[in-house]
Motif scaffolding. Structure first.
Motif, PDB file in Angstrom:
ATOM      1  N   LEU A 180       0.794  -1.179  -0.047  1.00  0.00           N
ATOM      2  CA  LEU A 180       0.018  -0.026  -0.022  1.00  0.00           C
ATOM      3  C   LEU A 180       0.941   1.513  -0.096  1.00  0.00           C
ATOM      4  O   LEU A 180       0.679   2.087  -0.742  1.00  0.00           O
ATOM      5  N   ALA A 181       1.862   1.374   1.086  1.00  0.00           N
ATOM      6  CA  ALA A 181       2.793   2.486   0.959  1.00  0.00           C
ATOM      7  C   ALA A 181       3.462   2.621  -0.262  1.00  0.00           C
ATOM      8  O   ALA A 181       3.494   3.657  -0.967  1.00  0.00           O
ATOM      9  N   ALA A 203       2.505   1.836  -3.127  1.00  0.00           N
ATOM     10  CA  ALA A 203       1.587   2.311  -4.171  1.00  0.00           C
ATOM     11  C   ALA A 203       1.480   3.848  -4.067  1.00  0.00           C
ATOM     12  O   ALA A 203       1.294   4.452  -5.209  1.00  0.00           O
ATOM     13  N   ALA A 204       1.034   4.177  -2.953  1.00  0.00           N
ATOM     14  CA  ALA A 204       0.726   5.540  -2.711  1.00  0.00           C
ATOM     15  C   ALA A 204       1.806   6.467  -2.753  1.00  0.00           C
ATOM     16  O   ALA A 204       1.805   7.840  -3.242  1.00  0.00           O
ATOM     17  N   TYR A 220       6.066   5.660   5.322  1.00  0.00           N
ATOM     18  CA  TYR A 220       6.056   4.178   5.044  1.00  0.00           C
ATOM     19  C   TYR A 220       5.889   3.770   6.729  1.00  0.00           C
ATOM     20  O   TYR A 220       5.439   2.919   7.121  1.00  0.00           O
TER      21      TYR A 220
END
Lengths: 414, 414
Positions: free
Chosen positions: A53-54, A56-57, A70
């Motif tokens: 997730l981190a 991707a963001a 992160y």
């Protein structure tokens, strides 16, 4: 009351059923009279999910703009486990509460993503433990002076556990894992491998850094520095069943010293050879300076005379995944460094025999060379330390070499 | 620089793609010159997943042994979103950082699971915002005096946003949601329903507590108390496209006051009637005391003479899911309370017309009764406040009643 730290990794807390088993193990030690702190990892799979997730963001961000947030995202994995284990313990009637890194507090450097613990202010936690409450603490987490959340990097939970044990002046730090102790060598390779009852910090450090993945190297360093006795044992044994594990402790506490305690190996090696290298002062500093700047770990350096007057041959190993980068680096600086030719060999393994007994025994190396020679295994490089001899061999002989050495040093179980 | 608080719920941040859209909306407001704090919920589904884990681990625990660690587990959902949004903003070149509840700090009561914010110490955040950084703040979270994590209960993120806006003395608090504003009534029921440009706090409070689910009641109370202008608007509109939403503001700021601003309804009602109740002082206190102790919300109380000398009939409504519990409670205390018979009717709806204009207009109720009567709808109970008239009717007439009233009060859009 003697304090005990118990540490459980991601697979040991992978679901609520497993968290309940952890609670039973904690309950049994509490029943035995210990004051307990439990250090836990994120449930298995959680850290990967959060990292994805981190990533991707924050796609495309440089590390200095990425790592702090992160840490905010990834540290939640451990926080969830602490809450769940506290609940599972309470559901068994055991007083418990979670303590996050910022609550304790676990002071760390501000190198987000790979922070180092600088200090643990465990006074309040110690008081709670002595009052009979189980303290549940997230591994892997810290907090900076500016109150920002940090993580210690992968595998950091072992280090957290040892640091908490040191801060609590615990009598022992038990690292529960998916194996039941430290073995004389990898049991998947050598079925006759034996679980060690005890191993010294120094030996464990060599084993850990040489590829035995039971404990994170930094946690062993810290345990050695703080003299925290560490026990490695299985998290898959129900309480009441035998689970002695392996004690990692001071050399002095090991009465029956073996000359060699274990055989470690690593297939992740590549050998680079610089042929006909100009032999003048500063050439080695130049080569290894360039590699260090590129963050490439170098090992097993050997310099030998070459056939060309005024030159030498220099060989060294690097992790296999870094081999191409190291080759490019050397090749692009060929004239500055001054060598005729460079060779890379990727299919090599490092096999090491480790034992504090070597210090006081002669002939340890000879047993190694004899055993390998009898199997027709060629040694490409040799590196030694006070308690370790490593040889570089062709990868295809790895299993054969490890088994032969295990037998030669009398480590095979009956 | 004028400060603006933007709040996004779980569906608006449901995946990384949506988080990027949120970042674009934030970027546009920053471009317009605002200093911005963003308040975010957990990614949709996350809170449910965490609640399930906590419930499984803490099975059988009473609330006082469960709620604090439940909060530790559940609060991580919002923490993850703050880190991800900060990263997404930075990836667009916008300075941003996350601030957890304990970092800000958002002081709350220690009623875990349903804590109330008592104070926000926003000095450091305000300074960061004024320096051009976007502050990303988790909704739903607080921290007790003892530094323990709390959550505000479901829907608490709206309240967090308004509290942050008040603490930052923000010019406005924008609540982005899955509808584009507050409507005169439920558009799914009445296609002619109109989006309101403005609505007063008092009216919004009645709408919210009467079943319009756009804003959490507590957030409107807080906005009214702190005089924070709140705007409700769509999170599914890209920046640059019209998205006026509905302003919830002080009555004085609404120039063109409608007599009736909206029609609300609730199907979740049940009516209890106690027949031939002993008519003596203290009987009402006894009945409603028992219900309050059992945590059952009572509404629309009507007392009327009965045919039996010295007795009355008492009717009131409760949420339908509480009807059986209320019935048991009354029946088990029948002799102490003193009534002959009890009746429960479950298929009833409450329909309400709301408007601050009622204060200065007569005949508002007559329009309602006329409109319902013309459709042959029987009124079972009536309750009024200064700015609201509610009637209880048979559930099957709900749509018919709402539509008839919407037309009768001139709310239908052209």
């Amino acid at each position: 009351m003697s304090r005990l730290v118990m540490k459980f990794g991601g697979t040991s807390v992978g679901d609520v059923e497993r968290i309940r088993r952890v609670a039973r193990l904690v309950a049994a030690e509490r029943e035995a009279g210990y004051g307990i702190a439990v250090v836990v990892s994120a449930m298995s799979g959680e850290t990967n999910r959060l990292v994805d997730l981190a990533n991707a963001a924050g796609e495309g961000l440089p590390a200095e703009q990425f790592d702090d947030e992160y840490d905010v995202v990834v540290a939640t994995g451990e926080q969830v486990t602490t809450g769940l284990l506290a609940l599972a313990l309470r559901a068994m009637g055991i007083p418990a509460r979670s303590w996050q890194g910022w609550q304790i507090r676990v002071a760390s450097s501000d190198t987000h993503g790979s922070a180092r613990i600088s200090d643990i202010n465990a006074g309040e936690v110690a008081a709670a433990i002595d009052a009979g409450q189980v303290a549940v603490i997230p591994g892997f987490q810290g907090v900076t002076e500016e109150d920002r959340i940090t993580t210690l990097g992968r595998g950091g939970s072992d280090t957290s556990a040892v640091a908490v044990a040191a801060a609590l002046e615990a009598g022992r730090c038990d690292i529960y894992t998916d194996v039941d102790g430290v073995y004389t060598t990898d049991p998947r390779l050598v079925p006759k491998a034996k679980r060690l009852d005890k191993i010294s910090y120094e030996e464990m450090l060599e084993m850990a850094s040489l590829g035995a993945k039971v404990l994170q190297t930094r946690s062993v360093e810290l345990a050695m520095a703080k003299r925290v006795p560490v026990r490695v044992l299985s998290s898959f044994v129900e309480p009441g069943h035998p689970n002695p594990g392996t004690m990692v402790c001071d050399e002095d506490e090991i009465v029956e010293k073996q000359i060699v305690s274990g055989i470690a190996y690593s297939r992740d090696e590549a050998k680079l050879s610089l042929k006909a290298l100009q032999d003048h002062p500063g050439v080695a500093a130049d080569i290894f300076g360039r590699l260090a700047e590129a963050n490439i770990n170098v090992d097993m350096i050997v310099q030998a005379p070459s056939r060309t007057e005024g030159t030498v041959n220099m060989t060294f190993t690097v992790p296999e995944r870094e081999a191409d980068r190291a080759l490019d680096l050397m090749t692009s600086a060929q004239t500055q460094i001054g060598f005729e030719q460079i060779e890379v060999k990727k299919n090599v393994s490092k096999v090491s025999v480790i034992g504090v007994g070597m210090r006081s025994h002669v002939g340890v190396a000879r047993i190694m060379f004899d055993a390998l020679s009898k199997k027709g295994i060629n040694i490409e490089n040799i590196a030694t330390s006070e308690i370790k001899i490593s040889v570089l061999i062709d990868s295809s002989y790895t299993e054969l070499a490890v088994r032969a050495l295990h037998t030669a040093y009398g480590l095979d179980s009956a």
